[in-house]
Enzyme design. Structure first.
Site, mmCIF file in Angstrom:
data_model
loop_
_atom_site.group_PDB
_atom_site.id
_atom_site.type_symbol
_atom_site.label_atom_id
_atom_site.label_comp_id
_atom_site.label_asym_id
_atom_site.label_seq_id
_atom_site.Cartn_x
_atom_site.Cartn_y
_atom_site.Cartn_z
ATOM 1 N N HIS A 40 0.996 -1.514 -0.048
ATOM 2 C CA HIS A 40 0.344 0.162 0.318
ATOM 3 C C HIS A 40 0.510 1.315 -0.029
ATOM 4 C CE1 HIS A 40 -4.251 1.313 0.172
ATOM 5 N NE2 HIS A 40 -3.997 1.822 1.380
ATOM 6 N N ASN A 87 -6.899 7.350 3.918
ATOM 7 C CA ASN A 87 -7.396 7.047 3.903
ATOM 8 C C ASN A 87 -8.121 9.093 3.945
ATOM 9 O OD1 ASN A 87 -8.234 4.512 3.548
ATOM 10 N ND2 ASN A 87 -9.558 4.372 4.885
ATOM 11 N N ASP A 112 -0.958 2.362 -5.375
ATOM 12 C CA ASP A 112 -0.837 1.010 -5.566
ATOM 13 C C ASP A 112 -2.669 1.094 -6.081
ATOM 14 O OD1 ASP A 112 -1.458 1.942 -2.478
ATOM 15 O OD2 ASP A 112 -2.152 -0.380 -3.176
ATOM 16 N N ASN A 133 -9.185 3.643 -1.684
ATOM 17 C CA ASN A 133 -9.904 4.840 -0.738
ATOM 18 C C ASN A 133 -9.153 6.325 -1.036
ATOM 19 O OD1 ASN A 133 -11.761 3.320 -0.353
ATOM 20 N ND2 ASN A 133 -11.093 1.967 1.418
#
Length: 208
Positions: A40, A87, A112, A133
């Protein structure tokens, strides 16, 4: 290097003008040691590699991001790694673009993407959030505007029944890291061409 090539192609016209307009590169990820090296956080890693290759110090904090600025071929480049957690990435990206009064077509977001195989890159001039997100937050804080370029960095999908969230927070193995970072940042500058007829650029097939 790939990121070095992207600004060259995108800012060729600007570089010829007396006062070239700056670019903002935003790599998405999560802050903190426990997230370092995870799938991530590949956006963070690309920013770090680009900064190192151009000797740009990431030594300040600006708009909730670790921040650095320098020049590529005489064009100002701002680099940012939002520290808001993935997020909420837009809480940093939106104010940065506003602070420098940048049109969104001068903001490149790196993130990613599980929809691309590991080590595959795709450069898009605009698009949706693709259920990412971090990108949802960026688009929200760009007031819903999706017309900004993004570099999608393929990380592949988890095998079997593995939880995708656990997969995202799993660290790259050595082979995957080589595909995503080493070849991507050393070979693709020469080979990358967003006008190419292929939808994907498969870095693992490139010569070392």
């Amino acid at each position: 290097m790939l990121l070095r090539q992207i600004p060259r192609r995108c800012i060729y016209t600007a570089a010829a003008s007396p006062e070239p307009r700056p670019w903002l590169f935003v790599g998405l990820g999560n802050p903190g040691d426990k997230f370092m090296g995870t799938r991530h956080n590949v956006g963070f890693e690309f920013i770090d590699a680009f900064a190192k290759s151009h000797e740009i110090a990431m030594d300040s904090v600006h708009c909730k991001a670790i921040f650095g600025k320098g020049f590529v071929n005489g064009v100002p480049v701002f680099l940012a790694k939002p520290q808001t957690y993935m997020n909420l990435s837009g809480e940093s990206s939106g104010p940065l673009a506003a602070y420098y009064k940048l049109p969104l077509n001068r903001v490149l977001v790196l993130h990613d993407d599980m929809d691309l195989p590991c080590g595959v890159l795709r450069l898009n001039p605009l698009g949706n959030h693709g259920r990412h997100n971090g990108m949802k937050s960026v688009i929200y804080h760009f007031r819903g505007n999706r017309e900004f370029p993004r570099l999608r960095i393929g990380i592949g999908r988890p095998a079997g029944q593995m939880d995708p969230k656990a997969f995202l927070l799993q660290k790259f193995n050595a082979r995957a890291r080589e595909r995503v970072l080493s070849k991507g940042l050393t070979e693709s500058a020469r080979c990358f061409n967003k006008e190419q007829k292929y939808k994907h650029l498969r870095l693992q097939t490139m010569p070392v």
